[in-house]
Scaffold this motif. Structure first.
Motif, short mmCIF file in Angstrom:
data_model
loop_
_atom_site.label_atom_id
_atom_site.label_comp_id
_atom_site.label_asym_id
_atom_site.label_seq_id
_atom_site.Cartn_x
_atom_site.Cartn_y
_atom_site.Cartn_z
N GLN A 97 0.84 -1.20 0.00
CA GLN A 97 0.00 0.00 0.00
C GLN A 97 0.87 1.25 0.00
OE1 GLN A 97 -2.86 -0.16 3.20
NE2 GLN A 97 -3.36 1.99 3.06
N TYR A 98 1.88 1.27 0.87
CA TYR A 98 2.74 2.45 0.98
C TYR A 98 3.70 2.59 -0.19
CZ TYR A 98 1.13 4.54 5.26
OH TYR A 98 0.37 5.20 6.17
N GLU A 99 4.09 1.49 -0.82
CA GLU A 99 4.97 1.58 -1.98
C GLU A 99 4.29 2.31 -3.13
OE1 GLU A 99 6.04 -2.52 -2.55
OE2 GLU A 99 7.80 -2.34 -1.25
N ASN A 100 2.97 2.30 -3.14
CA ASN A 100 2.22 2.93 -4.22
C ASN A 100 1.87 4.39 -3.96
OD1 ASN A 100 2.08 0.67 -6.00
ND2 ASN A 100 0.65 -0.27 -4.58
N TYR A 101 2.22 4.92 -2.80
CA TYR A 101 1.89 6.31 -2.49
C TYR A 101 2.93 7.26 -3.05
CZ TYR A 101 -1.57 4.81 1.02
OH TYR A 101 -2.64 4.26 1.66
N SER A 102 2.47 8.31 -3.68
CA SER A 102 3.35 9.40 -4.10
C SER A 102 3.61 10.28 -2.87
CB SER A 102 2.67 10.23 -5.18
OG SER A 102 1.54 10.92 -4.62
N GLU A 103 4.51 11.22 -3.00
CA GLU A 103 4.76 12.17 -1.90
C GLU A 103 3.47 12.92 -1.56
OE1 GLU A 103 7.78 12.97 -0.07
OE2 GLU A 103 8.33 11.03 -0.92
N ASP A 104 2.72 13.30 -2.58
CA ASP A 104 1.45 14.00 -2.33
C ASP A 104 0.50 13.13 -1.52
OD1 ASP A 104 2.25 16.32 -3.62
OD2 ASP A 104 1.24 15.81 -5.51
N HIS A 105 0.41 11.85 -1.87
CA HIS A 105 -0.47 10.94 -1.12
C HIS A 105 -0.02 10.81 0.33
CE1 HIS A 105 -1.94 9.41 -5.06
NE2 HIS A 105 -3.05 9.30 -4.36
N LEU A 106 1.29 10.71 0.54
CA LEU A 106 1.81 10.55 1.90
C LEU A 106 1.44 11.72 2.80
CD1 LEU A 106 5.44 9.15 1.55
CD2 LEU A 106 3.47 8.05 2.64
N PHE A 107 1.39 12.89 2.24
CA PHE A 107 1.15 14.07 3.07
C PHE A 107 -0.26 14.63 2.91
CE2 PHE A 107 5.69 13.48 2.83
CZ PHE A 107 5.97 13.40 4.18
N THR A 108 -1.13 13.79 2.34
CA THR A 108 -2.56 14.13 2.30
C THR A 108 -3.20 13.65 3.59
OG1 THR A 108 -2.64 13.93 -0.10
CG2 THR A 108 -4.74 13.70 1.08
N GLU A 109 -4.02 14.50 4.20
CA GLU A 109 -4.71 14.13 5.42
C GLU A 109 -5.91 13.25 5.11
OE1 GLU A 109 -5.65 17.82 7.43
OE2 GLU A 109 -3.70 17.79 8.46
N THR A 110 -6.11 12.25 5.95
CA THR A 110 -7.30 11.41 5.87
C THR A 110 -7.90 11.34 7.27
OG1 THR A 110 -6.12 9.32 6.26
CG2 THR A 110 -6.35 10.04 3.96
N THR A 111 -9.17 11.04 7.35
CA THR A 111 -9.88 11.04 8.62
C THR A 111 -10.46 9.66 8.90
OG1 THR A 111 -10.40 13.38 8.30
CG2 THR A 111 -11.73 12.18 9.93
N SER A 112 -10.23 9.16 10.11
CA SER A 112 -10.77 7.87 10.53
C SER A 112 -12.27 7.97 10.76
CB SER A 112 -10.09 7.42 11.83
OG SER A 112 -10.49 8.27 12.89
N TRP A 113 -12.92 6.84 10.85
CA TRP A 113 -14.37 6.83 11.06
C TRP A 113 -14.76 7.46 12.40
CZ3 TRP A 113 -16.13 4.20 15.27
CH2 TRP A 113 -15.34 3.19 15.78
N TRP A 114 -13.81 7.54 13.35
CA TRP A 114 -14.14 8.14 14.65
C TRP A 114 -13.69 9.60 14.75
CZ3 TRP A 114 -10.44 4.41 13.94
CH2 TRP A 114 -9.12 4.76 14.26
N GLY A 115 -13.15 10.14 13.63
CA GLY A 115 -12.89 11.56 13.55
C GLY A 115 -11.47 12.05 13.72
N VAL A 116 -10.49 11.14 13.83
CA VAL A 116 -9.09 11.56 13.95
C VAL A 116 -8.53 11.79 12.56
CG1 VAL A 116 -6.78 10.84 14.67
CG2 VAL A 116 -8.75 10.35 16.14
N THR A 117 -7.80 12.90 12.38
CA THR A 117 -7.22 13.24 11.08
C THR A 117 -5.71 13.30 11.19
OG1 THR A 117 -9.19 14.50 10.48
CG2 THR A 117 -7.17 14.99 9.26
N TYR A 118 -5.04 12.55 10.31
CA TYR A 118 -3.58 12.55 10.19
C TYR A 118 -3.22 12.50 8.70
CZ TYR A 118 -3.22 10.77 15.07
OH TYR A 118 -3.31 10.58 16.41
#
Length: 156
Positions: A97-118
């Motif tokens: 999964q991580y081998e396929n991420y670009s730099e932009d993907h790595l530093f894009t924020e995503t939010t968990s179903w319980w509301g935490v964003t990283y």
């Protein structure tokens, strides 16, 4: 893969190797030990540890609570070998999964179903911390409750 991610994956390799070494010292019946009523048995803790890479990999891609419950219910290993095989498989899935991420993907924020964003990179750091946390729990359960010290190096 980003060099920072490579370092994080090295730490996951370290923790997974030590967990594998601990599991190798256990008997199948040890999986049933439950040091605290209402808390994980050793086997249940190992099942949880084995699913972390794949489960948390889904969380960081914003899987819903229902999707996560379904995923957890589909995972029911019961033997040491099944647990270890799943842990290694789930680690390989996360690495892919991580081998396929670009730099932009790595530093894009995503939010968990319980509301935490990283960012996806921060989620990777959280996965490393999550694995080490539960390895510490496993080690403490064995040493302090069952007097079974695996006597392995916990860090390089």
């Amino acid at each position: 893969m980003n060099m920072y991610c490579q370092s994080a994956f090295h730490q996951l390799e370290v923790v997974i190797a030590s967990i594998s070494e601990i599991v190798g010292q256990l008997e199948e019946e040890d999986l049933h030990y439950r040091p605290t009523k209402g808390k994980y048995s050793i086997g249940e803790l190992l099942e949880h540890i084995a699913i972390i890479p794949a489960a948390d990999g889904r969380v960081l891609e914003e899987a819903s609570e229902v999707q996560m419950k379904d995923f957890h219910h589909s995972f029911q290993p019961k033997t040491k070998a099944e647990i270890l095989n799943r842990m290694f498989d789930h680690f390989a899935l996360l690495r892919s999964q991580y081998e396929n991420y670009s730099e932009d993907h790595l530093f894009t924020e995503t939010t968990s179903w319980w509301g935490v964003t990283y960012t996806r990179f921060e989620w990777l750091l959280q996965i490393v911390a999550h694995m080490y946390h539960h390895r510490g729990q496993l080690h403490a359960m064995l040493v302090h409750t069952y007097n079974k010290d695996p006597e392995i190096l916990l860090f390089e």
